[in-house]
Design an enzyme around this catalytic site. Sequence first.
Site, PDB file in Angstrom:
ATOM      1  N   THR A   1      -8.188   2.085  -0.954  1.00 48.53           N
ATOM      2  CA  THR A   1      -7.373   2.494   0.166  1.00 48.53           C
ATOM      3  C   THR A   1      -5.844   2.836  -0.373  1.00 48.53           C
ATOM      4  OG1 THR A   1      -8.365   1.079   1.679  1.00 48.53           O
ATOM      5  CG2 THR A   1      -6.238   1.608   2.394  1.00 48.53           C
TER       6      THR A   1
ATOM      7  N   LYS B   1      10.005   4.077   0.630  1.00 50.48           N
ATOM      8  CA  LYS B   1       8.957   4.312  -0.506  1.00 50.48           C
ATOM      9  C   LYS B   1       9.379   5.387  -1.330  1.00 50.48           C
ATOM     10  CE  LYS B   1       6.403   7.314   2.328  1.00 50.48           C
ATOM     11  NZ  LYS B   1       4.980   7.707   2.842  1.00 50.48           N
TER      12      LYS B   1
ATOM     13  N   ASP C   1       5.680   8.539  10.770  1.00 51.46           N
ATOM     14  CA  ASP C   1       6.245   9.399   9.888  1.00 51.46           C
ATOM     15  C   ASP C   1       5.594  10.652   9.550  1.00 51.46           C
ATOM     16  OD1 ASP C   1       3.927   8.073   8.709  1.00 51.46           O
ATOM     17  OD2 ASP C   1       4.773   8.010   6.588  1.00 51.46           O
TER      18      ASP C   1
ATOM     19  N   GLU D   1      -8.975   9.478   4.790  1.00 44.51           N
ATOM     20  CA  GLU D   1      -9.025   7.909   4.947  1.00 44.51           C
ATOM     21  C   GLU D   1      -9.272   7.625   6.370  1.00 44.51           C
ATOM     22  OE1 GLU D   1      -6.263   5.331   2.288  1.00 44.51           O
ATOM     23  OE2 GLU D   1      -4.656   6.580   3.412  1.00 44.51           O
ATOM     24  N   GLU D   2     -10.140   6.624   6.635  1.00 44.31           N
ATOM     25  CA  GLU D   2     -10.673   6.316   8.004  1.00 44.31           C
ATOM     26  C   GLU D   2      -9.526   5.851   9.006  1.00 44.31           C
ATOM     27  OE1 GLU D   2      -9.961   3.013   8.937  1.00 44.31           O
ATOM     28  OE2 GLU D   2      -8.952   2.864   7.090  1.00 44.31           O
ATOM     29  N   SER D   3      -8.184   5.569   8.366  1.00 42.78           N
ATOM     30  CA  SER D   3      -7.064   5.266   9.132  1.00 42.78           C
ATOM     31  C   SER D   3      -6.301   6.268   9.704  1.00 42.78           C
ATOM     32  CB  SER D   3      -6.022   4.487   8.320  1.00 42.78           C
ATOM     33  OG  SER D   3      -5.850   5.217   7.019  1.00 42.78           O
TER      34      SER D   3
ATOM     35  N   SER E   1       6.146   3.850   8.671  1.00 39.79           N
ATOM     36  CA  SER E   1       5.015   4.598   9.232  1.00 39.79           C
ATOM     37  C   SER E   1       4.428   3.988  10.767  1.00 39.79           C
ATOM     38  CB  SER E   1       3.534   4.475   8.309  1.00 39.79           C
ATOM     39  OG  SER E   1       2.527   5.179   8.529  1.00 39.79           O
ATOM     40  N   HIS E   2       3.152   3.731  10.782  1.00 38.87           N
ATOM     41  CA  HIS E   2       2.681   3.144  12.043  1.00 38.87           C
ATOM     42  C   HIS E   2       3.446   1.732  12.535  1.00 38.87           C
ATOM     43  CE1 HIS E   2       0.411   1.268   9.013  1.00 38.87           C
ATOM     44  NE2 HIS E   2      -0.208   0.610  10.043  1.00 38.87           N
TER      45      HIS E   2
ATOM     46  N   ARG F   1       7.929  -2.672   2.834  1.00 35.02           N
ATOM     47  CA  ARG F   1       7.970  -2.821   4.365  1.00 35.02           C
ATOM     48  C   ARG F   1       8.120  -4.178   4.654  1.00 35.02           C
ATOM     49  NH1 ARG F   1       3.109   1.114   6.471  1.00 35.02           N
ATOM     50  NH2 ARG F   1       3.517   2.805   5.185  1.00 35.02           N
TER      51      ARG F   1
ATOM     52  N   ASP G   1       1.324   9.881  13.774  1.00 34.67           N
ATOM     53  CA  ASP G   1       2.263   8.644  13.568  1.00 34.67           C
ATOM     54  C   ASP G   1       3.673   8.828  13.231  1.00 34.67           C
ATOM     55  OD1 ASP G   1       2.131   9.239  10.991  1.00 34.67           O
ATOM     56  OD2 ASP G   1       1.879   7.242  10.174  1.00 34.67           O
TER      57      ASP G   1
ATOM     58  N   LYS H   1      -0.855  12.531   2.677  1.00 30.41           N
ATOM     59  CA  LYS H   1      -1.666  12.761   3.939  1.00 30.41           C
ATOM     60  C   LYS H   1      -0.543  13.548   5.015  1.00 30.41           C
ATOM     61  CE  LYS H   1      -1.533   7.895   5.854  1.00 30.41           C
ATOM     62  NZ  LYS H   1      -1.316   7.226   4.567  1.00 30.41           N
TER      63      LYS H   1
ATOM     64  N   THR I   1       0.917  -1.016  -0.060  1.00 30.46           N
ATOM     65  CA  THR I   1      -0.209  -0.171  -0.205  1.00 30.46           C
ATOM     66  C   THR I   1       0.995   1.364  -0.070  1.00 30.46           C
ATOM     67  OG1 THR I   1      -1.621  -1.203   1.265  1.00 30.46           O
ATOM     68  CG2 THR I   1      -1.837   1.239   1.176  1.00 30.46           C
TER      69      THR I   1
ATOM     70  N   ARG J   1      -8.875  -6.489   7.759  1.00 30.67           N
ATOM     71  CA  ARG J   1      -9.556  -5.373   8.307  1.00 30.67           C
ATOM     72  C   ARG J   1     -11.002  -5.452   7.928  1.00 30.67           C
ATOM     73  NH1 ARG J   1      -5.090  -2.549   9.665  1.00 30.67           N
ATOM     74  NH2 ARG J   1      -3.630  -1.972   8.267  1.00 30.67           N
TER      75      ARG J   1
ATOM     76  N   ASP K   1       2.242  11.388   8.869  1.00 30.24           N
ATOM     77  CA  ASP K   1       1.228  11.767   7.953  1.00 30.24           C
ATOM     78  C   ASP K   1      -0.234  11.533   8.529  1.00 30.24           C
ATOM     79  OD1 ASP K   1       1.455   8.864   7.905  1.00 30.24           O
ATOM     80  OD2 ASP K   1       1.803   8.952   5.747  1.00 30.24           O
ATOM     81  N   ARG K   2      -0.269  10.702   9.707  1.00 31.62           N
ATOM     82  CA  ARG K   2      -1.757  10.562  10.212  1.00 31.62           C
ATOM     83  C   ARG K   2      -1.855  11.446  11.330  1.00 31.62           C
ATOM     84  NH1 ARG K   2      -2.861   4.229  10.459  1.00 31.62           N
ATOM     85  NH2 ARG K   2      -1.720   3.622   8.281  1.00 31.62           N
TER      86      ARG K   2
HETATM   87  C1  VG1 Z   1      -2.832   1.275   5.904  1.00 35.40           C
HETATM   88  C2  VG1 Z   1      -4.279   2.308   6.031  1.00 35.40           C
HETATM   89  C3  VG1 Z   1      -4.191   3.022   4.599  1.00 35.40           C
HETATM   90  C4  VG1 Z   1      -3.092   3.814   4.669  1.00 35.40           C
HETATM   91  C5  VG1 Z   1      -1.973   2.906   4.700  1.00 35.40           C
HETATM   92  C6  VG1 Z   1      -0.620   3.777   4.765  1.00 35.40           C
HETATM   93  O1  VG1 Z   1      -3.029   0.479   4.747  1.00 35.40           O
HETATM   94  O2  VG1 Z   1      -5.418   1.264   5.995  1.00 35.40           O
HETATM   95  O3  VG1 Z   1      -5.657   4.000   4.791  1.00 35.40           O
HETATM   96  O4  VG1 Z   1      -2.969   4.731   3.344  1.00 35.40           O
HETATM   97  O5  VG1 Z   1      -1.754   2.085   5.760  1.00 35.40           O
HETATM   98  O6  VG1 Z   1      -0.610   4.823   5.760  1.00 35.40           O
HETATM   99  P1  VG1 Z   1      -3.167  -0.943   4.696  1.00 35.40           P
HETATM  100  O7  VG1 Z   1      -3.345  -1.629   3.229  1.00 35.40           O
HETATM  101  O8  VG1 Z   1      -2.607  -1.738   5.940  1.00 35.40           O
HETATM  102  O9  VG1 Z   1      -4.823  -1.180   5.199  1.00 35.40           O
HETATM  103  V1  VG1 Z   1       0.876   5.006   6.558  1.00 35.40           V
HETATM  104  O10 VG1 Z   1       0.500   6.165   7.433  1.00 35.40           O
HETATM  105  O11 VG1 Z   1       0.986   3.327   7.320  1.00 35.40           O
HETATM  106  O12 VG1 Z   1       1.815   5.079   5.405  1.00 35.40           O
HETATM  107 CO    CO Z   2       2.303   7.113   8.315  1.00 35.09          CO
END
Ligand code: VG1
Ligand code: CO
Length: 543
Positions: free
Chosen positions: A344, A126, A279, A363-365, A113-114, A22, A277, A376, A18, A496, A281-282
């Site tokens: 997503t 990335k 990096d 996004e909901e995340s 990221s998270h 990673r 988070d 983001k 996504t 999910r 972006d959240r």
């Molecule tokens: C998750 C989230 C998605 C987000 C992605 C990257 O992806 O659901 O909304 O864009 O992480 O976010 P997935 O495929 O695990 O559902 V970040 O802040 O982790 O770069």
């Molecule tokens: Co992130």
Amino acid sequence: MVVKDVTTAPFLDQKPGTSGLRKKVPIFQQPHYVETFVQAILDTVPGHEGATLVLGGDGRFLNREVVQTTLKIAAANDFGRVLVGQGGLLSTPAASCVIRKHGAVGGIVLSASHNPGGPNGDFGIKFNAANGGPAPESVTEAIYARSKALDGYRILDVPDLDLDTIGTTQLGDMSVTVIDPVADYLDLMRSLVDFDAIARLFASGFRMRFDAMSAVTGPYAKAILEGALGAPAGTVVNAVPLPDFGGHHPDPNPVHAADLYALMLGPDAPDFGAASDGDGDRNMIVAPGLFVTPSDSLAILAAHAHRAPGYARGLSGIARSMPTSRAADRVAASLEIPAYETPTGWKFFGNLLDAGLITLCGEESAGTGSDHVREKDGLWAVLLWLNVLAATGSRADALVRAHWAEFGRDFYTRHDYEEIDSDAAQALMAALRDRLPALPGQHFRGLTVESADDFRYVDPVDGSITERQGVRIVFAEDARVVYRLSGTGTAGATLRVYIERYESAPERLELPIAEVLAPVVAVAESLADIAAITGRTEPSVIT
Ligand code: VG1
Ligand code: CO
């Protein structure tokens, strides 16, 4: 300067998900692993000779080493200039900002990221394109194909560079400029939100807590909230980026930002709570006594964005990822602007933003953003909230309740089943897909299936098609369940399940979330046979 041509066997597992590649840290520590992937990226960038590359990461374990390696490979591959954040740091939105501002051909952002960090945690690489956004599927596929075909890489054989002193040095024919990671980003924020109004808000005694979760947003939040905006010292907590994020998941949600959540729901809550988070972006937004779902946050920001100078002319359109609740669509309808639904992942917003079709997206995340960058942007969302609070003089919780009163409330929850067996996860999705045609019209616990499909996205700008982006089941009673597998996990599979229900009757707006969603949750679990197929009777994380 000695350029070394190193011969290696290709790696076959460097497929970006996504949001980039990673993997667990030990995988990245295999000899030549990082080098091969970086070479594959650079080979895929057209016209990189003499061009500018942006480089930085979220400070997690391996960040510095991979910055050094990337610099040496870029120099051996004829790049003209690299802009690297001081200490090797750049938040994801700041990297996007720097790429755009300095006309770079792209950027390499080091982050998972998270996901947790540290020697046994996750690492990630990335690539962002010249528009500052995550590489589209066509590019990530090309990088993957290249990585599988590579038989070596080129690297400059030189000592490590000093990443901590701002200034420019030469690396062979390439210049390396260590930049203040915050400066360009701060300038951009000043052009979008009303810093004077927010500073007056803080001066009047407004109190907030921002939890940087020991990740990259710390320096940004300190400089902007406590520095430029005059918030009291101590407003930003966990402000020092740590290689292992202090052992926590840098994931801003009520589970992983539990301290902030408890503070905001307790008796001594400040006026506003926020977190970001790994990096940057959240964002998580918590009002006193009230968690704001990211889906609601997007809708509320869309409804009030015109109060900030950067959006005073209004919005061209709004987009949300498919599993995000429809709250933003209701605002778009009232503003009489288009609403788009994308798969997503932020990369799908890029074309809509570049074409000017949308101004805000989310996004909901816990991802919210606008056309100011192509990622983001956690701190931006917090600043826009502060601007709205300053402009309306409203308390954050009152603002949310007023929104529900006007538009109705999309009750929402996400259930994650982490690290389940990959085959079981695939089997679950396959079984669901098989059932889709027969579902419409069927009744489950008082809910009637209205439609059921596997989301297929046709990009309105370039016509590209992305299939199988999540199974969605819509019920006639204004409820919906979405199932998809995560594309960012690094161990097993993560299922999910996104569950929502819309209520507009005034007496139902304040009902407990669990009560409103209970029947939908029960149907979601039984329809997919989650317990039997995965062996899990409970989700691992509920947000
Ligand atoms: C998750 C989230 C998605 C987000 C992605 C990257 O992806 O659901 O909304 O864009 O992480 O976010 P997935 O495929 O695990 O559902 V970040 O802040 O982790 O770069
Ligand atoms: Co992130």
